[in-house]
Each structure stands twice: as C-alpha cells, then as structure tokens.
Design a protein around this motif. Sequence first.
Motif, PDB file in Angstrom:
ATOM      1  N   ALA A 140       0.762  -1.359   0.092  1.00 27.40           N
ATOM      2  CA  ALA A 140       0.009  -0.053   0.040  1.00 27.40           C
ATOM      3  C   ALA A 140       1.122   1.402   0.097  1.00 27.40           C
ATOM      4  O   ALA A 140       0.438   2.455  -0.081  1.00 27.40           O
ATOM      5  CB  ALA A 140      -0.990  -0.103   1.466  1.00 27.40           C
ATOM      6  N   GLY A 141       2.168   1.064   0.139  1.00 27.91           N
ATOM      7  CA  GLY A 141       3.026   2.334   0.130  1.00 27.91           C
ATOM      8  C   GLY A 141       3.082   3.139   1.280  1.00 27.91           C
ATOM      9  O   GLY A 141       3.455   4.113   1.364  1.00 27.91           O
ATOM     10  N   LEU A 142       2.775   2.259   2.380  1.00 21.17           N
ATOM     11  CA  LEU A 142       2.552   3.005   3.835  1.00 21.17           C
ATOM     12  C   LEU A 142       3.975   3.067   4.437  1.00 21.17           C
ATOM     13  O   LEU A 142       4.692   2.194   4.123  1.00 21.17           O
ATOM     14  CB  LEU A 142       1.397   2.264   4.672  1.00 21.17           C
ATOM     15  N   PRO A 143       4.129   3.963   5.330  1.00 17.22           N
ATOM     16  CA  PRO A 143       5.441   3.995   5.868  1.00 17.22           C
ATOM     17  C   PRO A 143       6.121   2.579   6.563  1.00 17.22           C
ATOM     18  O   PRO A 143       5.255   1.837   7.218  1.00 17.22           O
ATOM     19  CB  PRO A 143       5.403   4.936   7.066  1.00 17.22           C
ATOM     20  N   MET A 144       7.433   2.710   6.625  1.00 13.82           N
ATOM     21  CA  MET A 144       7.838   1.632   7.259  1.00 13.82           C
ATOM     22  C   MET A 144       9.366   2.077   8.088  1.00 13.82           C
ATOM     23  O   MET A 144       9.996   3.030   7.563  1.00 13.82           O
ATOM     24  CB  MET A 144       8.633   0.620   6.251  1.00 13.82           C
ATOM     25  N   ARG A 145       9.267   1.784   9.334  1.00  8.56           N
ATOM     26  CA  ARG A 145      10.487   2.054   9.946  1.00  8.56           C
ATOM     27  C   ARG A 145      11.322   1.000  10.737  1.00  8.56           C
ATOM     28  O   ARG A 145      10.734   0.114  11.354  1.00  8.56           O
ATOM     29  CB  ARG A 145       9.860   3.046  11.257  1.00  8.56           C
TER      30      ARG A 145
END
Length: 330
Positions: A140-145
């Motif tokens: 979904a192209g959501l943030p990753m940390r």
Amino acid sequence: MARSHLTLAALATSAVAELDVVGAAPFGSAGRGDFDAAVITGRDGRHWIVRVPRSERAEQQQSADLVALRALSQGVRARLPFEVTTFAGQTPVDGTRAVVSEFVYGTPVTLAGIDLALADSIGQAIAHLHALPTSLVTDAGLPMRTAVDAHRAALAIVDRAAATGLVPAALLQRWEQAGEDQGLWQYTPAVVNGDLGAGSFLASAGDVTGVLGWHALRVDDPARDLYWALGTRRDGIADAVFDAYTRVRGSVDRRLRQRATLLSELDVARWLLHGTEQRDTTIVDDAVTMLSRLVDERLGDATESISPPTLPILAVDEVEALLDRAERVS
C-alpha cells in the motif's frame, strides 16, 4: 459552525447512492473535536458514520485513514478478532469532503474502565494485529521504520529534551543508558496501528469488538501499540495486557515491555518539547510535573526497569560447583 446531524444525513445520501436514510443522530460532541459526525440508520437496519473534518489536520488524518482501510483487505480482516470499519463513499462539501463508513458496534473504552478480562482481550487483539504480514503495508506504500530508525529517533528526542535543561538528571541518565543498550533495540518490526490508546477500542461484555483510527498504520516497533497500557497504575491491568500479548505471539521480543516503558517516558519528553516550541508555560509546567512523577514512580520500581536483564547472583559455593561441573564436562 457545526453541521447538524440532518445536514450530515443529506451528505451521506449524496456520498452513497443506494443509502436510504430513515434516521440520524449526532455522534460525539457537537461543535467540538476534529469532526462533525452523525450516526445514520438505513432502511435495512444497518448503521453508518458520516464525518466531515473541521480542520486541515483532521482532513489529513481522514485521508490517511482511508488509505489504511483500503490496505486492510477482507482476507486481512478475517485474521483479526475484532471489526474494522469499511469505507462506503464520499462527497465534496465546502472545500473538504464528507466520508461515510460502516458503523462498528461496541462501547468506547476508557483507561479507568479496563478490567482484567478486557485487558486480556486487548492484549490478544494487539498481538493478532502485529502478526499480520508486513506486505500489506509495503504493497500500500505505507510507512516502514526499522529498529535502527526507531533507535535514532529515540536518541534524538533524548538529546533535544536534555537541551531544555528541564529533565531530572536521574531520568536523563536512565534514558541515555537505554540509548546505549543495543539489546533493547534488537527486535523485528511488525504491522502496527501506530496510534493506539484506550479510546481506540470498542468493547462488549469484556471483549474487544472493534478498533478505531487507522491513520498511522505502518510497519514499526510493536512497543508503539502497547506503551499506553502502562499509563494505568491499577494492579494487574498492564500485566494482563502484556501477558495476553505474549501468550498469542510467544517470546518474539523479550525486551518489549522495557522498550514500551521507555516510549511511555519519551512521550512526556515530547510533551515538554511541544511546550517549549510553542512557548507555552502551562504545557511546560505540566510536563515538568509529569517528569518529576516519573522519577518518583519509575526509578524505584524494579518492574519498570529498562536496564538490561541480569542473571541471578550466585553464592561462592554455587560458582565453585559450576566450575567443577564444567571441568568434568571438558
């Protein structure tokens, strides 16, 4: 000026063509909060929520929420022991938009209202969320940390808080030691809600029925979804949340609670920094009081330690017995 529930009902029919409204009622505090909202009843007996943001921040949050809800496919939702709302439609209004979504049933949870049974259900609910495949976030192209990113972010907060000169020395030393503890940051990131609190949950008969607010969905530190539970000082509640979580996920993160403890304390540091940035003495004074309370409550409590776990201290005869056993084995 707040929009009436009748106006919101009219917007709902524009947003969802097949929606036949037979009833509407205000939802939340009219004229206050981030949204104008109403509960809509359809002729088929189903209920819906229509919300219109009242600020730019709320509009951004609503947009992020919609992206996250689309990422939570039916297959993903089937793995969760609670309900997640479904987007139904939207319509433009006064430069923003009214969004209609399916109503999730349950009573809003408060921190003071959590008993042991509900704490157990909350811990299980969070564990099932964290067990979801991270691909749903990446696709979904959501943030990753990463853990490295989270470690650096924590160090930055500690440095900025220290620069204010308002953090008690004992607490600052505790945070700096946690920053140097590499083992504390050795964990596998998971799918997290990212903004959980007691108010995120809906419950019925001691079980979690739904989770609200998905605008911060991402891959991140699992402790982000758990540290809020440490805000209750009632005996056994936080323990029940963490125990239930571990029962579902297993010992995948042995330093989870210690890191959650640190994050809960750094949340107070963020409040301090917010006050200093806004030059608001009321916020700063409140944060300083909270920091002093942390010193009194946390530093003398072994259960709230964030230091590396230590092995039990052995007596001299026990050490000699171990050495003798090692010599015989070799």
